[in-house]
Enzyme design. Structure first.
Site, mmCIF file in Angstrom:
data_model
loop_
_atom_site.group_PDB
_atom_site.id
_atom_site.type_symbol
_atom_site.label_atom_id
_atom_site.label_comp_id
_atom_site.label_asym_id
_atom_site.label_seq_id
_atom_site.Cartn_x
_atom_site.Cartn_y
_atom_site.Cartn_z
ATOM 1 N N TYR A 59 0.859 -1.192 0.000
ATOM 2 C CA TYR A 59 0.000 0.000 0.000
ATOM 3 C C TYR A 59 0.888 1.232 0.000
ATOM 4 C CZ TYR A 59 -3.048 3.772 1.345
ATOM 5 O OH TYR A 59 -3.711 4.969 1.352
ATOM 6 N N GLU B 5 -3.341 7.640 -4.236
ATOM 7 C CA GLU B 5 -3.208 6.319 -3.626
ATOM 8 C C GLU B 5 -2.883 5.271 -4.681
ATOM 9 O OE1 GLU B 5 -5.940 4.715 -0.302
ATOM 10 O OE2 GLU B 5 -6.758 3.855 -2.138
#
Length: 390
Positions: free
Chosen positions: A109, A197
């Site tokens: 992530y 993101e």
């Protein structure tokens, strides 16, 4: 402002971040042609909507044969995709992204947001990519690593390598990771993002680092610096009420409650929603008419509120500082007449020209429930809407 995954990846690619080869399609024929152009497979067929959780909802399919790819294309394109972020009504899939398959060894992530406490952008990374970062943050916050970003210089190589060490990358992969996060930090600042993101940022079996997914939101307050961003807007993915409200210089956000709110000032609007919840009900919307509202804008605001079938009462809460209460009162009367208002209307006015406003409302013949203060307004609104929630 939100954009689609494929648009976010195109933006990242322009900033030098590696992405998979892919084709965008709005028809089955375009998608099949795109898949052929990508080679012999495998292929990943991905629905393009402004919501997360697409894979869990059936909007992302990994296919290994031409027949599987075609079946996925035909089943996903045009479907009403329901995820935890779309609500039960779902979103219609109008666009597909067809990508080459990827030999994934690790998923990371990687994301950037504005940290209000630090008053800076921060880069967040976790070894547990591909998962819901909110769940990780709640259950094991120690699994997420942070580095602050300098608006002028981005993230230093030293800070980026520190993160790479925490993620236990090999030397070659570490070098690529450092380049990716430095470029992501520059893109975040240069594009005036509120969110950037990559989840997951993958390491392939060959050790390459690739942005396998991407989500980018822009700061609306900076849109004057980026006229090119307007081309990325997809009105099909936006609430038409919010779009129309913006055209009238109204700030509107639809919610799930039963009490429609019309307030001037974002702070007062938030306080109004809070006190409605405190009295046991839920607001149906956030609507800030601003400090220079006109009767026409108030009327349009009423129309937008009443498009929500769940609205059982409307609370108007206006503090007349810059704005005059008598103008709001005229707008309320006009709106009630134009819309044939069929739900209870609770009005709390205070400040500039409030006495004139109250007289206008009294002489209008409109059925209005007046309130003395905010608590009184909330209590009367909840009662008029049918009482508090169970």
């Amino acid at each position: 402002m939100k954009i689609h995954e494929y648009q976010a990846k195109q933006l990242l690619a322009r900033h030098g971040i590696p992405i998979p080869n892919g084709k965008v399609a709005t028809t089955v024929e375009e998608a099949l042609t795109g898949a052929k152009e990508l080679g012999d497979g495998p292929w990943v067929v991905k629905a393009q909507i402004h919501a997360g959780g697409r894979g869990k909802g059936g909007g992302v399919r990994v296919t290994s044969t031409s027949s599987e790819c075609e079946e996925a294309i035909r089943s996903i394109l045009g479907m009403q995709l329901i995820t935890h972020q779309t609500g039960p009504e779902g979103r219609k899939v109008r666009t597909l992204l067809i990508e080459e398959g990827c030999d994934i060894a690790r998923e990371i992530y990687c994301g950037m947001v504005i940290d209000r406490n630090r008053e800076k952008p921060v880069l967040m990374v976790s070894a547990e990519g591909g998962m819901d970062i909110e769940q990780i943050a709640a259950s094991r916050p120690e699994a997420i690593h942070f580095e602050e970003i300098c608006i002028d210089s981005g993230i230093s190589e030293e800070a980026a390598r520190s993160l790479a060490t925490k993620l236990d990358f090999s030397e070659t992969t570490s070098d690529q990771f450092v380049q990716v996060v430095q470029k992501l930090a520059r893109a975040f600042v240069e594009e005036d993002c509120s969110l950037a993101e990559i989840n997951p940022l993958v390491v392939t079996a060959e050790g390459d680092v690739i942005a396998l997914d991407a989500k980018i939101n822009f700061d609306d307050n900076a849109e004057f610096r980026h006229p090119e961003h307007a081309e990325l807007r997809d009105l099909n993915e936006e609430d038409p009420r919010e779009t129309r409200a913006a055209e009238w210089e109204l700030s509107y956000v639809g919610l799930d409650g039963t009490i429609g709110c019309m307030v001037n000032g974002a702070g007062l609007a938030m306080a109004t929603m809070d006190i409605i919840k405190l009295h046991g009900a839920e607001p149906a919307n956030f609507l800030d008419v601003g400090g220079t509202a006109t009767a026409e804008r108030v009327t349009e605001g009423f129309k937008i509120i009443l498009e929500d079938p769940n609205v059982a009462a409307i609370l108007v809460n206006i503090f007349g500082g810059i704005i005059r209460c008598d103008l709001i009162a005229e707008g309320i009367i006009e709106a009630a007449r134009v819309t044939n208002l069929g739900v209870p209307l609770i009005v709390r006015l205070e400040g500039n020209s409030v006495a004139e406003a109250q007289e206008i409302l009294q002489q209008s013949g409109i059925d209005v429930i007046t309130a003395d203060d905010l608590a009184d307004a909330a209590a009367k609104s909840v009662s008029a809407a049918g009482g508090s929630r169970p």
